[in-house]
Design a protein around this motif. Structure first.
Motif, PDB file in Angstrom:
ATOM      1  N   LYS A   1     -16.130  73.985   0.134  1.00 31.30           N
ATOM      2  CA  LYS A   1     -15.731  73.701  -1.257  1.00 31.30           C
ATOM      3  C   LYS A   1     -14.400  74.360  -1.593  1.00 31.30           C
ATOM      4  CE  LYS A   1     -19.924  74.655  -3.057  1.00 31.30           C
ATOM      5  NZ  LYS A   1     -20.920  74.926  -4.108  1.00 31.30           N
ATOM      6  N   ARG A   2     -14.214  75.577  -1.124  1.00 24.16           N
ATOM      7  CA  ARG A   2     -12.940  76.267  -1.389  1.00 24.16           C
ATOM      8  C   ARG A   2     -11.780  75.549  -0.723  1.00 24.16           C
ATOM      9  NH1 ARG A   2     -12.591  82.248  -0.045  1.00 24.16           N
ATOM     10  NH2 ARG A   2     -10.578  81.839  -0.971  1.00 24.16           N
ATOM     11  N   ILE A   3     -11.973  75.144   0.521  1.00 21.45           N
ATOM     12  CA  ILE A   3     -10.906  74.453   1.249  1.00 21.45           C
ATOM     13  C   ILE A   3     -10.622  73.098   0.608  1.00 21.45           C
ATOM     14  CG2 ILE A   3     -10.322  73.376   3.456  1.00 21.45           C
ATOM     15  CD1 ILE A   3     -11.813  75.706   4.801  1.00 21.45           C
ATOM     16  N   ALA A   4     -11.682  72.374   0.218  1.00 22.46           N
ATOM     17  CA  ALA A   4     -11.496  71.071  -0.419  1.00 22.46           C
ATOM     18  C   ALA A   4     -10.742  71.212  -1.739  1.00 22.46           C
ATOM     19  CB  ALA A   4     -12.841  70.391  -0.643  1.00 22.46           C
ATOM     20  N   THR A   5     -11.093  72.228  -2.515  1.00 21.93           N
ATOM     21  CA  THR A   5     -10.412  72.455  -3.790  1.00 21.93           C
ATOM     22  C   THR A   5      -8.932  72.725  -3.578  1.00 21.93           C
ATOM     23  OG1 THR A   5     -12.433  73.375  -4.735  1.00 21.93           O
ATOM     24  CG2 THR A   5     -10.378  73.888  -5.864  1.00 21.93           C
TER      25      THR A   5
ATOM     26  N   LEU B   1      -8.343  72.813   8.617  1.00 22.12           N
ATOM     27  CA  LEU B   1      -8.601  74.100   7.976  1.00 22.12           C
ATOM     28  C   LEU B   1     -10.077  74.463   8.014  1.00 22.12           C
ATOM     29  CD1 LEU B   1      -6.258  73.761   4.891  1.00 22.12           C
ATOM     30  CD2 LEU B   1      -6.019  75.400   6.755  1.00 22.12           C
ATOM     31  N   PHE B   2     -10.948  73.475   7.795  1.00 24.57           N
ATOM     32  CA  PHE B   2     -12.385  73.737   7.779  1.00 24.57           C
ATOM     33  C   PHE B   2     -12.875  74.185   9.151  1.00 24.57           C
ATOM     34  CE2 PHE B   2     -16.842  72.370   8.043  1.00 24.57           C
ATOM     35  CZ  PHE B   2     -17.356  73.139   7.018  1.00 24.57           C
ATOM     36  N   PHE B   3     -12.481  73.460  10.197  1.00 21.13           N
ATOM     37  CA  PHE B   3     -12.942  73.831  11.529  1.00 21.13           C
ATOM     38  C   PHE B   3     -12.292  75.123  12.014  1.00 21.13           C
ATOM     39  CE2 PHE B   3     -14.123  69.244  11.912  1.00 21.13           C
ATOM     40  CZ  PHE B   3     -15.488  69.492  11.927  1.00 21.13           C
ATOM     41  N   TYR B   4     -11.083  75.402  11.565  1.00 20.59           N
ATOM     42  CA  TYR B   4     -10.465  76.676  11.917  1.00 20.59           C
ATOM     43  C   TYR B   4     -11.257  77.834  11.304  1.00 20.59           C
ATOM     44  CZ  TYR B   4      -7.156  80.491  12.223  1.00 20.59           C
ATOM     45  OH  TYR B   4      -6.575  81.701  12.467  1.00 20.59           O
ATOM     46  N   ARG B   5     -11.633  77.673  10.054  1.00 20.94           N
ATOM     47  CA  ARG B   5     -12.400  78.722   9.376  1.00 20.94           C
ATOM     48  C   ARG B   5     -13.801  78.829   9.949  1.00 20.94           C
ATOM     49  NH1 ARG B   5     -10.350  82.408   5.901  1.00 20.94           N
ATOM     50  NH2 ARG B   5     -11.916  82.097   4.346  1.00 20.94           N
ATOM     51  N   LEU B   6     -14.365  77.722  10.380  1.00 20.25           N
ATOM     52  CA  LEU B   6     -15.723  77.715  10.891  1.00 20.25           C
ATOM     53  C   LEU B   6     -15.808  78.293  12.299  1.00 20.25           C
ATOM     54  CD1 LEU B   6     -18.502  76.797   9.887  1.00 20.25           C
ATOM     55  CD2 LEU B   6     -18.096  74.619  11.010  1.00 20.25           C
ATOM     56  N   PHE B   7     -14.873  77.877  13.170  1.00 16.43           N
ATOM     57  CA  PHE B   7     -14.955  78.266  14.574  1.00 16.43           C
ATOM     58  C   PHE B   7     -13.863  79.247  15.011  1.00 16.43           C
ATOM     59  CE2 PHE B   7     -16.761  73.908  14.527  1.00 16.43           C
ATOM     60  CZ  PHE B   7     -18.066  74.277  14.804  1.00 16.43           C
ATOM     61  N   GLY B   8     -12.877  79.487  14.146  1.00 14.69           N
ATOM     62  CA  GLY B   8     -11.740  80.313  14.556  1.00 14.69           C
ATOM     63  C   GLY B   8     -11.950  81.781  14.497  1.00 14.69           C
TER      64      GLY B   8
ATOM     65  N   THR C   1     -19.423  81.129   4.382  1.00 17.78           N
ATOM     66  CA  THR C   1     -20.235  80.306   5.276  1.00 17.78           C
ATOM     67  C   THR C   1     -20.347  78.891   4.760  1.00 17.78           C
ATOM     68  OG1 THR C   1     -22.232  80.997   4.122  1.00 17.78           O
ATOM     69  CG2 THR C   1     -21.613  82.236   6.066  1.00 17.78           C
ATOM     70  N   GLY C   2     -20.295  77.949   5.670  1.00 13.00           N
ATOM     71  CA  GLY C   2     -20.619  76.548   5.470  1.00 13.00           C
ATOM     72  C   GLY C   2     -20.086  75.890   4.221  1.00 13.00           C
ATOM     73  N   ILE C   3     -21.003  75.549   3.329  1.00 11.72           N
ATOM     74  CA  ILE C   3     -20.693  74.744   2.154  1.00 11.72           C
ATOM     75  C   ILE C   3     -19.735  75.468   1.211  1.00 11.72           C
ATOM     76  CG2 ILE C   3     -21.704  73.629   0.121  1.00 11.72           C
ATOM     77  CD1 ILE C   3     -22.381  72.234   2.719  1.00 11.72           C
ATOM     78  N   GLU C   4     -19.942  76.748   1.019  1.00 11.27           N
ATOM     79  CA  GLU C   4     -19.086  77.511   0.107  1.00 11.27           C
ATOM     80  C   GLU C   4     -17.634  77.491   0.584  1.00 11.27           C
ATOM     81  OE1 GLU C   4     -18.663  82.074  -1.510  1.00 11.27           O
ATOM     82  OE2 GLU C   4     -20.586  81.388  -0.750  1.00 11.27           O
TER      83      GLU C   4
END
Length: 89
Positions: A37-41, A82-89, A31-34
């Motif tokens: 952070k993984r995607i950013a890393t 990637l972030f929006f795919y993981r968030l809304f996909g 969820t969210g921030i976690e």
């Protein structure tokens, strides 16, 4: 011909970096921030590896395999996609 070569030269490092960084692992959603952070890393690691390979290519041939402007422009696009795919996909 060159567009096909360019797309395959971009796909090969992407697929090999996916297997190196294991970004496909952990299909369970975070969820969210976690997750951010993984995607950013993972995207920063990919950017650094591609920059290092590009630097080695430059020292060996005198030209860039992928221009640094392309790397820097695609980095935020890849992160947000990637972030929006993981968030809304």
């Amino acid at each position: 011909m060159t567009s096909c070569l360019a797309s395959s030269s971009a796909a090969l490092p992407g697929s090999s970096l996916t297997s190196i960084t294991r970004s496909y692992a952990g299909i369970v959603r975070y969820t969210g921030i976690e997750d951010g952070k993984r995607i950013a890393t993972k995207t920063v690691i990919s950017l650094l590896i591609l920059s290092f390979v590009n630097l080695l290519y430059y020292y060996n041939t005198g030209g860039n395999a992928i221009p640094y402007s392309v790397l820097l422009i695609t980095f935020p696009f890849a992160f947000f996609q990637l972030f929006f795919y993981r968030l809304f996909g």
